[in-house]
Write a protein that holds these residues in place. Structure first.
Motif, mmCIF file in Angstrom:
data_model
loop_
_atom_site.group_PDB
_atom_site.id
_atom_site.type_symbol
_atom_site.label_atom_id
_atom_site.label_comp_id
_atom_site.label_asym_id
_atom_site.label_seq_id
_atom_site.Cartn_x
_atom_site.Cartn_y
_atom_site.Cartn_z
ATOM 1 N N PHE A 201 -4.223 -3.050 -2.646
ATOM 2 C CA PHE A 201 -5.660 -2.935 -2.800
ATOM 3 C C PHE A 201 -6.149 -1.482 -2.591
ATOM 4 O O PHE A 201 -7.388 -1.420 -2.752
ATOM 5 N N SER A 202 -5.317 -0.573 -2.185
ATOM 6 C CA SER A 202 -5.780 0.385 -2.002
ATOM 7 C C SER A 202 -6.662 1.532 -2.910
ATOM 8 O O SER A 202 -7.444 2.190 -2.586
ATOM 9 N N VAL A 203 -5.969 1.123 -4.055
ATOM 10 C CA VAL A 203 -6.532 1.813 -5.137
ATOM 11 C C VAL A 203 -7.980 1.501 -5.810
ATOM 12 O O VAL A 203 -8.615 1.791 -6.528
ATOM 13 N N TRP B 285 -2.922 13.080 1.020
ATOM 14 C CA TRP B 285 -3.179 12.133 2.010
ATOM 15 C C TRP B 285 -4.103 11.144 1.454
ATOM 16 O O TRP B 285 -5.209 10.989 1.931
ATOM 17 N N ASP B 286 -3.714 10.566 0.407
ATOM 18 C CA ASP B 286 -4.565 9.614 -0.591
ATOM 19 C C ASP B 286 -4.153 8.027 0.096
ATOM 20 O O ASP B 286 -3.172 7.964 0.756
ATOM 21 N N ALA B 287 -5.050 7.049 -0.010
ATOM 22 C CA ALA B 287 -4.731 5.823 0.719
ATOM 23 C C ALA B 287 -3.695 5.061 -0.050
ATOM 24 O O ALA B 287 -2.643 4.615 1.045
ATOM 25 N N ARG B 288 -3.203 5.170 -1.121
ATOM 26 C CA ARG B 288 -1.987 4.510 -1.719
ATOM 27 C C ARG B 288 -0.798 5.243 -1.092
ATOM 28 O O ARG B 288 0.074 4.456 -0.574
ATOM 29 N N ASP C 83 0.356 -4.142 6.222
ATOM 30 C CA ASP C 83 0.243 -3.012 5.456
ATOM 31 C C ASP C 83 0.083 -3.436 3.857
ATOM 32 O O ASP C 83 -0.123 -2.616 3.272
ATOM 33 N N LEU C 84 0.762 -4.640 3.684
ATOM 34 C CA LEU C 84 1.087 -4.890 2.092
ATOM 35 C C LEU C 84 -0.212 -4.952 1.352
ATOM 36 O O LEU C 84 -0.266 -4.662 0.191
#
Lengths: 258, 65
Positions: A185-187, A135-138, A179-180
Motif C-alpha cells: 500500500f506504500s504507493v 528514498w521513496d516509500a515503495r 513490511d508486506l
C-alpha cells in the motif's frame, strides 16, 4: 474468539502427515518435474514474448520491457516472505520440522529475487526517472524486505543448536511480515515516484492485453521456477539432514571403530 | 530498440541469477542423493568435522569421538 483445540489438532495432524521425510521426498520427487518444466517453458515464452514481440510503451519506449522481469520479481519477493511467515507459524505452533528446513531454503532464494527486483528497478529507474535510486516509500520498503531476508538467513544459522536458530528466525519472519502490507500500500499511502499498481484484484488492469499476456506468462513461469527451486533445495536439505543423522548415529560410529 | 543496455542488463541479471540458483540446487540434490545412497549401502565412513577456531566447545563437539 479462539479456534477450537480440535481444529488446531486436526490442522497439526494434516501438516505432520508430510513431516515424514520419506513421504515428503517421494511426493517432492513426483512434483519436481511438474514444477520445473512448465517453469522453464512459461518463463522463456513470457520473457521472449515480452522482449521481442510485445509493443513498446508510447511514453517509456522499450524500457518497459524490463517490466517482464521486474514485476514477477517484485511479486515473488513479497510472496516468498509470506511463505517464510507461514513456515514460521508452522514451526512455532506445530513444531513442524519440514517448515524449519523449508524456511532455511526459502531465505536465500527470496533474497536473490528481492535483489533482482531492486536491481531491475534501478535499471528501469535510471532512464525513466534520471536516477538509480530514490528514498521513496515503495523502494525503501522493498530494501527493508531485502534486509529482513538477510537477517533471517543469518539468524537461522547463527546458533550451535539449530532449534534455537529456527525459533529466533521464525519470530523475525513473523515480525517482518509487517513490511508486506507497507510494500503493497506504500504507493497509495504516500506520494511516491514509483507508479501505482497497474493490476489490482478489484479493478480492470490499466494495461493493454498485448503487454498483459506476456506479463502473466512470465509471472506464472517465474513463480513456478521459484517453487521448483525451493522444493529442490528443501529435498536436498532433507537428504543432507538424513546423512548427518546417519553419520552421527552412535551405532554406526561404534561399528566403524570396531 | 531504445535503452538497450538497461534492458540487456536486466535480462542478463535474471538469467545469471536463475542459472546460478538452479545449478546450485541441482548439484546439491545430486551430491546428497549419491552420499545417501552410499551411506545406506554402508560404504561411506563418517566424516570428521574440521576443528573450529573458537575456544568454546559447541554442542556437537561433545558427541564426536
Amino acid at each position: 474468539m479462539s479456534a477450537s483445540p480440535t481444529l488446531v489438532a486436526r490442522t497439526g495432524s494434516f501438516f505432520h502427515r508430510y513431516a515424514n521425510p520419506g513421504r515428503f521426498l517421494k511426493l517432492g520427487a513426483r512434483l519436481q518435474p511438474w514444477l520445473t518444466w512448465p517453469a522453464i517453458v512459461l518463463t522463456l515464452l513470457g520473457l521472449g514474448w515480452g522482449l521481442f514481440f510485445s509493443p513498446a510503451d508510447w511514453q517509456q519506449g522499450d524500457s518497459v520491457r524490463i517490466m517482464y522481469v521486474h514485476v514477477p520479481a517484485a511479486m515473488l519477493a513479497s510472496a516468498g516472505y509470506a511463505a517464510l511467515a507461514v513456515c514460521a507459524v508452522l514451526s512455532l505452533v506445530w513444531r513442524h520440522p519440514l517448515a524449519d528446513l523449508a524456511a532455511v531454503e526459502i531465505g536465500p532464494v527470496g533474497a536473490c529475487i528481492t535483489a533482482l527486483c531492486l536491481a531491475t528497478g534501478s535499471l528501469w529507474g535510471k532512464p525513466m526517472w534520471g536516477t538509480w535510486w530514490v528514498w521513496d516509500a515503495r523502494l525503501t520498503s522493498v530494501l527493508v524486505l531485502f534486509f529482513l531476508y538477510l537477517g533471517h538467513i543469518t539468524l537461522i544459522r547463527a546458533f550451535d543448536d539449530p532449534q534455537r536458530g529456527y525459533r529466533a528466525a521464525a519470530i523475525l519472519a513473523l515480525a517482518g511480515a509487517v513490511d508486506l502490507p507497507i510494500i503493497k500500500f506504500s504507493v497509495q499511502w504516500w506520494n511516491t515516484l514509483h507508479q501505482p499498481d497497474s493490476i489490482t484484484l478489484t479493478g480492470a488492469p490499466t494495461m493493454s492485453s498485448s503487454m498483459l499476456w506476456p506479463l502473466g506468462l512470465s509471472t506464472l513461469g517465474i513463480s513456478l521456477g521459484f517453487a521448483a527451486l525451493v522444493l529442490a533445495r528443501t529435498r536436498a536439505a532433507v537428504m543432507e539432514s538424513r546423512i548427518q543423522a546417519l553419520l552421527s548415529s552412535p551405532r554406526r560410529n561404534q561399528g566403524n571403530a570396531a | 530498440m531504445t535503452h538497450l543496455p538497461y534492458i540487456a542488463a536486466s535480462y542478463g541479471l535474471a538469467l545469471v541469477l536463475s542459472l546460478t540458483l538452479a545449478l546450485n540446487a541441482a548439484w546439491r540434490l545430486k551430491t546428497a542423493r549419491a552420499r545417501l545412497a552410499m551411506l545406506e549401502r554402508g560404504n561411506l565412513r563418517p566424516v570428521q568435522p574440521a576443528p573450529r577456531p573458537e575456544a568454546a566447545p559447541s554442542s556437537t563437539d561433545t558427541q564426536t569421538p
